[in-house]
Design a protein around this motif. Structure first.
Motif, short mmCIF file in Angstrom:
data_model
loop_
_atom_site.label_atom_id
_atom_site.label_comp_id
_atom_site.label_asym_id
_atom_site.label_seq_id
_atom_site.Cartn_x
_atom_site.Cartn_y
_atom_site.Cartn_z
N GLY A 405 -44.67 2.90 -40.74
CA GLY A 405 -44.10 2.46 -39.47
C GLY A 405 -45.05 1.62 -38.64
O GLY A 405 -44.63 0.93 -37.70
N MET A 406 -46.34 1.63 -38.99
CA MET A 406 -47.35 0.90 -38.23
C MET A 406 -47.43 -0.57 -38.63
O MET A 406 -48.30 -1.29 -38.14
CB MET A 406 -48.70 1.58 -38.38
CG MET A 406 -48.77 2.94 -37.71
SD MET A 406 -50.28 3.85 -38.08
CE MET A 406 -51.54 2.76 -37.41
N THR A 411 -49.65 -3.35 -33.41
CA THR A 411 -50.53 -2.24 -33.76
C THR A 411 -51.95 -2.73 -34.09
O THR A 411 -52.92 -2.03 -33.84
CB THR A 411 -49.98 -1.44 -34.95
OG1 THR A 411 -49.79 -2.32 -36.07
CG2 THR A 411 -48.64 -0.81 -34.59
N GLY A 412 -52.05 -3.95 -34.63
CA GLY A 412 -53.37 -4.52 -34.88
C GLY A 412 -54.12 -4.83 -33.60
O GLY A 412 -55.36 -4.72 -33.55
N GLU A 449 -43.26 12.49 -34.07
CA GLU A 449 -42.40 12.73 -32.90
C GLU A 449 -41.09 11.96 -32.99
O GLU A 449 -40.02 12.51 -32.67
CB GLU A 449 -43.17 12.32 -31.63
CG GLU A 449 -42.41 12.58 -30.35
CD GLU A 449 -43.25 12.29 -29.11
OE1 GLU A 449 -42.66 12.27 -28.01
OE2 GLU A 449 -44.48 12.09 -29.24
N PHE A 450 -41.16 10.69 -33.43
CA PHE A 450 -39.99 9.83 -33.37
C PHE A 450 -39.31 9.62 -34.73
O PHE A 450 -38.16 9.17 -34.78
CB PHE A 450 -40.36 8.46 -32.81
CG PHE A 450 -40.88 8.50 -31.40
CD1 PHE A 450 -40.12 9.04 -30.37
CD2 PHE A 450 -42.13 8.02 -31.10
CE1 PHE A 450 -40.59 9.09 -29.08
CE2 PHE A 450 -42.63 8.06 -29.80
CZ PHE A 450 -41.86 8.60 -28.79
N GLY A 451 -40.03 9.91 -35.81
CA GLY A 451 -39.48 9.62 -37.12
C GLY A 451 -39.74 8.18 -37.50
O GLY A 451 -40.74 7.87 -38.14
N GLY A 452 -38.91 7.26 -37.11
CA GLY A 452 -39.09 5.83 -37.39
C GLY A 452 -38.98 5.04 -36.11
O GLY A 452 -38.88 5.58 -35.01
N GLY A 453 -38.95 3.72 -36.27
CA GLY A 453 -38.77 2.84 -35.12
C GLY A 453 -39.94 2.83 -34.16
O GLY A 453 -39.76 2.79 -32.94
N LEU A 454 -41.18 2.90 -34.68
CA LEU A 454 -42.35 2.89 -33.82
C LEU A 454 -42.56 1.52 -33.19
O LEU A 454 -42.20 0.49 -33.77
CB LEU A 454 -43.61 3.25 -34.61
CG LEU A 454 -43.64 4.59 -35.35
CD1 LEU A 454 -45.02 4.82 -35.95
CD2 LEU A 454 -43.26 5.73 -34.43
N VAL A 455 -43.15 1.51 -32.01
CA VAL A 455 -43.63 0.27 -31.38
C VAL A 455 -45.09 0.48 -31.01
O VAL A 455 -45.59 1.61 -30.97
CB VAL A 455 -42.79 -0.11 -30.14
CG1 VAL A 455 -41.37 -0.47 -30.53
CG2 VAL A 455 -42.79 1.02 -29.11
N ALA A 456 -45.79 -0.63 -30.74
CA ALA A 456 -47.23 -0.57 -30.53
C ALA A 456 -47.62 0.33 -29.36
O ALA A 456 -48.65 1.01 -29.40
CB ALA A 456 -47.79 -1.97 -30.31
#
Length: 472
Positions: A405-406, A411-412, A449-456
């Motif tokens: 997800g990262m 995220t970089g 916590e969220f499963g998928g759909g991460l944002v930075a």
């Protein structure tokens, strides 16, 4: 060694097991120095160094062993050392507790085991250790020191006053810098710490982070992020990440046209605009002056790849002699620039190829390629991937935290900012390794916590937790 011990525990080798192996190694050294039936005085402190010797006492059944514990048993500082003391009590071993240094009586043993203080203790010996050290040095007995002679700094070899004069030292896992010039035999004992405990990042790496209770604003880093223009979120993420990773101050130098937008992301940022809509060579002199008063510069987030911006990066790096984290489009100019700066480059594998490096799907092959390229560059590399590889051309670390997800944008930038903050307080290789580990942990906490759909910003918010050893 404390970091390696903790990393080994995270890999499934508990410190209790390591203490058992260390104690066995001490017992073997005792057998080399004294014949069965000889009298052995073990002088043990209340930490894990003393715990190693308490284990050894159980393995010396053929000897006349007396254990001198310096302090009250209830003040033994670790559970595993206390368990080994309790085992001696249950077995009715010959043991003495020393609560008053005046009453310390070493006797007339054939062999003394100095296990008062280990590698993590520095400074002058206090009581009752000072009295015990004098008695040991005045004794005619052969002296075996456990890990390091008490009173000696294991890093430097210096003693702040009195130190035990050992005839032999048995140290664990690896040699210590402070033992190199000792005028005695030093034996390095393998106690079963896996090689992976030093190769892979782990919770032990976080022990390098410390914040003095008497520190002041600026002591933990003043970080300047240079970027923005085509993109505004990237420099803001990097600067906020620097703060989340422990920097006291985070500044952003960006084009005037986007300065208000960058400032709008957070009131915690100090934003300074320069003329135009992108970085250009004419901005370099002012940037160099501004950067001279900062601890670390993070160069590249949101900068873009316009020719004039890349020319400005070349000019800046050629004239700069401080510490810089180089990220994103700015990375491609690093191989062609001669610089006195200390650089930490944070490419993903595509950017690594653009820099002239090679990569491979196999992480072990990639590890070797990154080390070789870092040596050629003369800079530290943090190459991002499913397994992050960090190398300065000599040492190499591999980080396994993080998740798919990262791959989301930003995220970089969070990683670059965290690396910048940590580079203000740690050596480059350590800063990059800790940043990779903590950034990945932050992503793992967010994914849990969220499963998928991460944002930075999910990583940004959880970065302080990623930098804590407890993960709570």
């Amino acid at each position: 060694m404390a970091a390696v011990d903790l990393n080994a525990e995270a890999l499934g080798v508990p410190r209790k097991q390591l203490m058992e192996s260390s104690g066995n190694a001490v017992a073997r050294a005792c057998r080399d120095l004294a014949d069965p039936g000889a009298s052995v005085a073990i002088v043990a402190g209340r930490g894990n160094n003393g715990g190693d010797a308490l284990v050894a006492a159980r393995f010396l059944k053929a000897y006349d062993v007396t254990v001198h514990l310096l302090g009250r048993p209830e003040t033994i500082s670790t559970d595993i050392a206390r368990e080994n003391w309790d085992a001696l009590v249950a077995g009715e071993a010959d043991r003495r507790t020393v609560t008053d240094s005046v009453a310390f009586d070493l006797g007339d043993p054939d062999l003394v085991v100095d296990a008062m203080l280990g590698t993590g203790v520095t400074g002058a010996l206090r009581e009752p250790e000072a009295t015990a050290a004098r008695a040991i040095n005045e004794s005619a007995a052969t002296v075996l020191a456990v890990d390091v002679p008490s009173g000696l700094d294991a890093d430097t070899g210096d003693a702040a006053g009195l130190a035990v004069d050992a005839d032999r030292v048995v140290t664990f896992h690896d040699d210590k810098p402070g033992l190199v010039d000792l005028d005695c035999e030093v034996v390095v004992a393998d106690i079963g710490i896996p090689e992976a405990a030093e190769l892979f990042t782990g919770p032990g790496d976080l022990l390098a982070l410390d914040r003095d209770a008497q520190s002041h604003k600026g002591d933990h880093g003043d970080v300047l992020v240079v970027g923005g223009g085509p993109y505004t979120g990237a420099p803001a993420l990097a600067a906020q990440s620097a703060l989340r990773a422990g920097a006291d101050l985070a500044r952003v130098a960006c084009p005037e046209g986007v300065a208000r937008e960058v400032q709008g992301y957070s009131e915690n940022l100090i934003v300074r605009g320069f003329s135009g809509d992108r970085l250009a060579p004419e901005h370099v002199p002012d940037l160099l002056d501004f950067a001279a008063d900062r601890d670390v510069v993070v160069f590249g987030p949101g900068l873009g790849d316009a020719d004039e911006s890349l020319d400005a990066v070349r000019e800046f790096l050629a004239a700069y002699d401080g510490t810089a984290v180089v990220d994103a489009d700015a990375l491609q100019v690093v191989p062609e620039v001669e610089t006195e700066a200390t650089l930490i480059c944070t490419p993903h594998q595509g950017e690594l190829r653009k820099m002239g490096g090679e990569t491979d799907a196999d992480w072990e092959t990639r590890r070797d390629l990154v080390r070789e390229f870092a040596a050629d560059l003369g800079h530290t590399l943090l190459v991002k991937g499913a397994y992050d590889v960090v190398s300065d051309g000599d040492a190499v670390r591999v980080n396994r935290t993080g998740n798919p997800g990262m791959t989301v944008g930003g995220t970089g930038d969070v990683l670059a900012g965290a690396t910048g903050a940590l580079a203000a307080v740690l050596p480059p290789l350590d800063a990059a390794a800790v940043a990779a580990y903590a950034n990945g942990r932050a992503g793992d906490f967010a994914a849990e916590e969220f499963g998928g759909g991460l944002v930075a910003t999910d990583l940004l918010e959880r970065l302080p937790v990623g930098l804590r050893g407890d993960g709570e």
